[in-house]
Each structure stands twice: as structure tokens, then as C-alpha cells.
Design a protein around this motif. Structure first.
Motif, PDB file in Angstrom:
ATOM      1  N   SER A 195       0.826  -1.210   0.000  1.00  0.00           N
ATOM      2  CA  SER A 195       0.000   0.000   0.000  1.00  0.00           C
ATOM      3  C   SER A 195       0.861   1.261   0.000  1.00  0.00           C
ATOM      4  N   TRP A 231      -9.701  -1.180  -5.749  1.00  0.00           N
ATOM      5  CA  TRP A 231      -8.596  -0.248  -5.491  1.00  0.00           C
ATOM      6  C   TRP A 231      -8.475   0.718  -6.665  1.00  0.00           C
ATOM      7  N   ASP A 281      -7.511   8.210   0.725  1.00  0.00           N
ATOM      8  CA  ASP A 281      -6.709   7.218   0.009  1.00  0.00           C
ATOM      9  C   ASP A 281      -5.552   7.853  -0.764  1.00  0.00           C
TER      10      ASP A 281
END
Length: 592
Positions: free
Chosen positions: A244, A407, A573
Motif C-alpha cells: 500500500s 482499489w 486514500d
């Protein structure tokens, strides 16, 4: 011994194997909930395989017991043969899949399926051949034969007709799921090798060993020899593997500075480690991993979300003297408590007072004082912990593979497959369950033991519910000259500072979560809008409190608007949607 019966040599061997599967199944259930030990894998993997082995063993004994029995008849001999053949294929797949990922116990238990499955095929084939001979000779078929009474005949009929279908359905359904997970794990292992280095670390005073995954970008031999060049150490948010933040690490390396990501226990490629997790031991293990890698350069920590709280813990109990800078990305001491306080829940405030008073009464100079367990909302914590535990249990049967697939905008795009694979292995939800520890406030509770009186006094004066320790005055002292080039604020320190540290700190947060415009957030319900506006204000205030208490050299920055690699407003994000922009911003602000 009676040939071709359960009392034959093959029958007795199958009885012993079935008993072994049953004992192992119960043992793995017990092990899965056993605390106070090093965990090497997910015991539920072996539990599912031994459960299927137990069912398959019972099925094999059922087939043998009906073969040449004067009182029973083996119905559906051909489906039994087909089922046994399929289970033989499943056994090979499970053995090959888990053998590929070096899970020896799962592969071993899987290969023994072959014994039971082969017995099913062989004895059902013999039964079919015998029945065909009977038909050719004109011998009548009784279903069942020669039963002593109508009740016995009915019992045998129900057993012989219902048992196969029920166990076939169970074996095929869960067998397919176990095989899918085993083969997918093997495929992921083939496609995505360990990108970094597995570093052995000790825990609990050196009594136990496990390995942490350290993954570095741009850390050449030349950089290792340059004692003045800082290395950025990245710690991800709760539930996030190292992938990530790999885009951010690449971006920092592209800006001329080495960057390393560490998978905390159980995440990514790190081993699960010791259960129950102790935050102090985890941080000390991270410090060992950095030392043994080895990384001897000055360190700048970048903590995202809960990774920022782990960074704060490191600055209290580990080698904080080598840390010359800290970057916090969307970090909150405990978001659940902050949200509860924002909603003005009186019981929560009472619990917070109890927690603070109990913590302050301990010896704050060491992390060994007993930490009180205070639940701020027991129902929420219990449900969250149970959810992680349940998903941990079903991970080996692939039911979680459809989760965590969305994602959008993930960077780098070519690593998306590897990133998704780390959410689909057998250890991901176990890592979340272990780190959550039954209460998401465990890390925060541990951190409270290190809150100094001057920091606490400032936060009390600000009427702020949460507490955290300021960074230590000695931070960066091991590389005193190295930190002189880092960016510093121009304003003067307050008269009575909450922190005596001059460590350069950048607090960077996504601006969208501070926007109280409900229309911009897509919220139309009045009650939901009121709740969001309360959250937004407290989120913003938390970052201001961090700026005023962590260090005298702290700056607060907002991420707003769109950038080239992310054409939408900066949201929570942003760490993996706009890593190149973020890397340039971090290096530009902290290095100058």
C-alpha cells in the motif's frame, strides 16, 4: 482379521487414520484459540484440511463396511467411485498447492487424503463388480439384505441412502474451496516473490524468534556507507500491507533518498509473531529488524494512519536517538474514541478519565506497568474483533477472496495484482485480529504510559479528551549534525511548551475529511450531516493538537485539490492514489 471388511488390515489402517484426523481436528481448534505463544501460520488451515480428512475417512469406512455385508447394500457404487477419484485429485492439488508455499503440515495432511479416497474408489469398484456378478447369476438384490426386522431395514435404508448425499455435498463443497485457496496461493507464490528481506527478530526478552519483512528502495551499498544520508522508514495503516506504500517508497527513492517499508507481524510477507501482541515488543522487534537489515543511517519515519501511532510508540521505547524527522499522514491516536467524543457520549468521557488516571498512576518511565483495559464501546469492539476472528477462520476456504478488490487509482498500477494477493492469503485477517487485540485501543492505551505532565497539562487546558506523549528531547541526538539540514519552522516556541523536542515533524492530512460541506461529501440526510460535521471539526482539531504538542518544530499541511496522477480532490486514500506527488511533498518539506 476378516478380509475385505473394516477388521481387515486396510480397514484398521483407515480407522487409525480417521482417528488421527479427528484428534488433529480437535487439536487445531484448540491451538487456534491458544494464547501466549509464537504463531507460525493460520491453524485454521490445518483444521479445515483435517476436518475434510475426517469426513473422507468416515466415508471410506462406510464403503468398506457395506462391501460384502450380508445386511447392507452399497447404493450408487458408480457415484462413490467418481467421488473417490475426485477426492484423489483434490488431495494432489492440496498437497501441491501448500507444498509450493512451504506449508508442510497442510501439505502432509492433504496427501493422506489419498489413502481414504483410494479406498473409496477400490471398494466401491469391488462392490459394483460383485453386484453385477450377482445379477448375472440371478441372485436377488435386497435393499438391505437379510435385515432382522422392519426397523433395522428402515435404519439401514436411511443410512445408506442419506449418508452418501449429505457427505458428498459437504466434501465436494468445502473440498473445492480448500483446493481453490491452495492453488491460488501457489499461483500467487509463483507470480509474486518476496520483494524484500526477511529479518529474524527476537521477542519477549529473546525467548522467541520470528521474521519481519523489510523492503527497501534505492538503498545502495554507497548509501549504507554514507552515515549522513537519511533513510525514510514507512509504516502502513491498520490492515494495510507494505504494498500500500510501495508507490510512496518508489517516489521517495526517485527524489534521491532511500526508503524502506516494514510489514508489521502477519501483514505482507512478515510472519505472525507472538500472540497476544504487545505493542512495546512489536516496536522493539521493528527496531531489531532495522538494525539487522542493517540500516545504520539516520532515520525519518513516515507513519500513515495507525502507522503514525506505531511511530509515536517507537519514539518512546526504541532507538529514538537515531530518528531525525517524523511525518504523520492522516494519523489519529484512536479514531473510535475521537468519534465517540465528537458525538458527546458521557459514558465514554467517564471511561477516558478512568483510563488516564489509571495510566498516570503507573510508572511512566517504563513500559512494563500494568495497562488498564478500558472499553469505550464494548459492543463495537466485540463485533469488530469477532468479525476479524471469523474471517480468520474462513480464510483457508477462499471465502474472503472476493473482498478488498476495489482499489481504483492504485499506484503503481503494475503492482495491483501483488497488492490484492496479500489480502487473499490465509494470514491477512489473522494479522488484523492479532493487532486489534480484542480492543482497537490497545496501542493507544500502551502509549498513555509515556505521557509527560507538561504535555498532559496542555491537553487538559485545551479540553482535549485524548492523550499522547510528546517526542523526546533527545530524538536525533545520535546524528546531531545530520538533522541540522532539515526544514525548521520560523515561529518561536511557546512560553510553557508541551514538548521539549525540536525534532522536525510534518503533519499531513487529506483536506476532504475536514470539509464540513455535506453536499460535497455526498450526504443528504440531516442527521448524518450533523454527525459528519462533528467528525470533520474534531478531525481537524486533532491535527492542530498534534502540531502544538509533539514537537516545537512541527508543521501542519493539508492535501487538497487534484494532481496529475489523481484527478479528484485529495481524500483519505491519497497515500496510494498520488504517491509521486506525496513523495515530492514529503521530501521537499522535511528535507527542504
Amino acid at each position: 482379521l476378516r478380509k475385505h471388511t473394516v477388521l481387515s488390515v486396510p480397514g484398521i489402517a483407515l480407522v487409525l487414520l480417521t482417528l488421527a484426523y479427528g484428534i488433529a481436528f480437535l487439536a487445531y481448534i484448540g491451538m487456534a484459540s491458544d494464547h501466549g505463544r509464537i504463531v507460525r501460520g493460520n491453524e485454521y488451515t490445518d483444521m479445515w484440511i483435517t476436518l475434510l480428512g475426517l469426513v473422507l475417512g468416515i466415508q471410506a469406512l462406510f464403503v468398506i463396511s457395506a462391501y460384502r455385508s450380508p445386511k447392507r447394500y452399497l447404493f450408487w457404487a458408480v457415484p462413490w467411485m467418481l467421488y473417490g477419484a475426485i477426492m484423489c485429485v483434490f488431495a494432489v492439488c492440496v498437497c501441491a498447492g501448500y507444498g509450493t508455499v512451504s506449508d508442510g503440515s497442510a501439505a502432509t495432511w492433504g496427501v493422506f487424503w489419498l489413502a481414504s479416497a483410494t479406498a473409496v474408489v477400490v471398494y466401491s469398484a469391488k462392490a459394483r463388480r460383485g453386484y453385477m456378478v450377482d445379477r448375472m447369476m440371478g441372485i436377488p438384490e435386497y435393499h438391505p439384505r437379510l435385515a432382522e426386522s422392519r426397523g433395522t431395514e428402515l435404519a439401514y435404508g436411511v443410512l445408506d441412502k442419506c449418508f452418501p448425499w449429505l457427505t458428498w455435498a459437504f466434501g465436494m463443497f468445502f473440498g473445492i474451496l480448500v483446493v481453490i485457496q491452495a492453488l491460488c496461493l501457489a499461483n500467487d507464490h509463483r507470480l509474486y516473490k518476496v520483494p524484500g528481506q526477511l529479518v529474524p527478530v527476537q521477542t519477549h526478552n529473546g525467548d522467541y524468534w520470528y521474521k519481519l519483512h523489510v523492503w527497501c528502495y534505492g538503498y545502495s551499498a554507497k548509501d549504507q556507507k554514507d552515515a549522513t544520508k537519511p533513510v525514510f522508514i514507512l509504516l502502513a495503516d491498520f490492515g494495510m500491507p507494505s504494498t500500500s506504500m510501495m508507490g510512496l517508497a518508489q517516489g521517495i527513492a526517485d527524489n534521491g533518498y532511500p526508503a524502506c517499508i516494514i510489514d508489521r507481524p502477519g501483514y505482507g510477507w512478515s510472519e505472525p509473531g507472538y500472540w497476544d501482541q504487545d505493542p512495546v515488543d512489536v516496536v522493539k522487534s521493528i527496531n531489531q529488524a532495522l538494525t539487522k537489515y542493517p540500516i545504520n543511517n539516520p532515520i525519518i519515519f513516515v507513519g500513515w494512519g495507525e502507522g503514525g501511532v506505531w511511530t509515536q510508540m517507537y519514539m518512546q521505547v526504541a532507538d529514538y536517538s537515531r530518528v531525525i524527522g517524523v511525518v504523520l499522514l492522516d494519523t489519529y491516536p484512536n479514531q473510535e474514541i475521537l468519534q465517540t467524543f465528537a458525538l458527546n457520549r458521557t459514558t465514554t468521557l467517564q471511561n477516558l478519565r478512568q483510563l488516564r488516571s489509571a495510566s498516570v498512576s503507573g510508572d511512566s518511565s517504563s513500559g512494563d506497568s500494568k495497562i488498564p483495559t478500558v472499553h469505550f464501546d464494548k459492543d463495537i469492539e466485540r463485533k469488530a474483533s469477532r468479525m476479524f476472528s471469523d474471517w480468520r477462520a474462513v480464510s483457508p476456504i477462499a471465502l474472503h477472496r472476493a473482498r478488498n478488490n476495489a482499489w481504483p487509482g492504485f499506484q503503481p498500477q503494475e503492482a495491483l495484482g501483488m497488492h490484492r494477493s496479500l489480502f487473499r492469503n490465509n494470514l491477512y485477517y489473522q494479522a488484523k485480529y492479532f493487532e486489534y487485540g480484542g480492543t482497537g485501543a490497545k496501542l493507544y492505551q500502551t502509549l498513555l504510559n509515556y505521557v509527560a505532565s507538561n504535555t498532559d497539562a496542555v491537553l487538559v487546558y485545551h479540553h482535549w479528551p485524548l492523550r499522547w506523549p510528546a517526542f523526546r528531547q533527545e530524538s536525533g541526538s545520535a546524528f546531531g549534525s545530520s538533522s541540522s539540514s532539515l526544514s525548521r519552522r520560523d515561529d518561536k516556541a511557546p512560553t510553557a511548551p508541551a514538548s521539549n523536542s525540536h525534532l522536525p515533524v510534518i503533519i499531513l492530512a487529506s483536506g476532504k475529511q475536514f470539509d464540513s460541506n455535506c453536499a460535497a461529501q455526498g450526504i443528504s440526510v440531516t442527521e448524518e450531516c450533523t454527525i459528519w460535521q462533528a467528525f470533520a471539526w474534531f478531525y481537524y482539531r486533532q491535527q492542530i493538537e498534534y502540531q502544538q504538542t509533539l514537537s516545537q518544530n512541527a508543521a501542519f499541511l493539508l492535501c487538497t485539490g487534484s494532481v496529475k496522477e489523481d484527478d479528484r480532490p485529495c481524500d483519505v486514500d491519497f497515500v496510494w492514489r498520488r504517491p509521486k506527488w506525496l513523495a515530492s511533498a514529503i521530501v521537499g518539506k522535511i528535507i527542504g
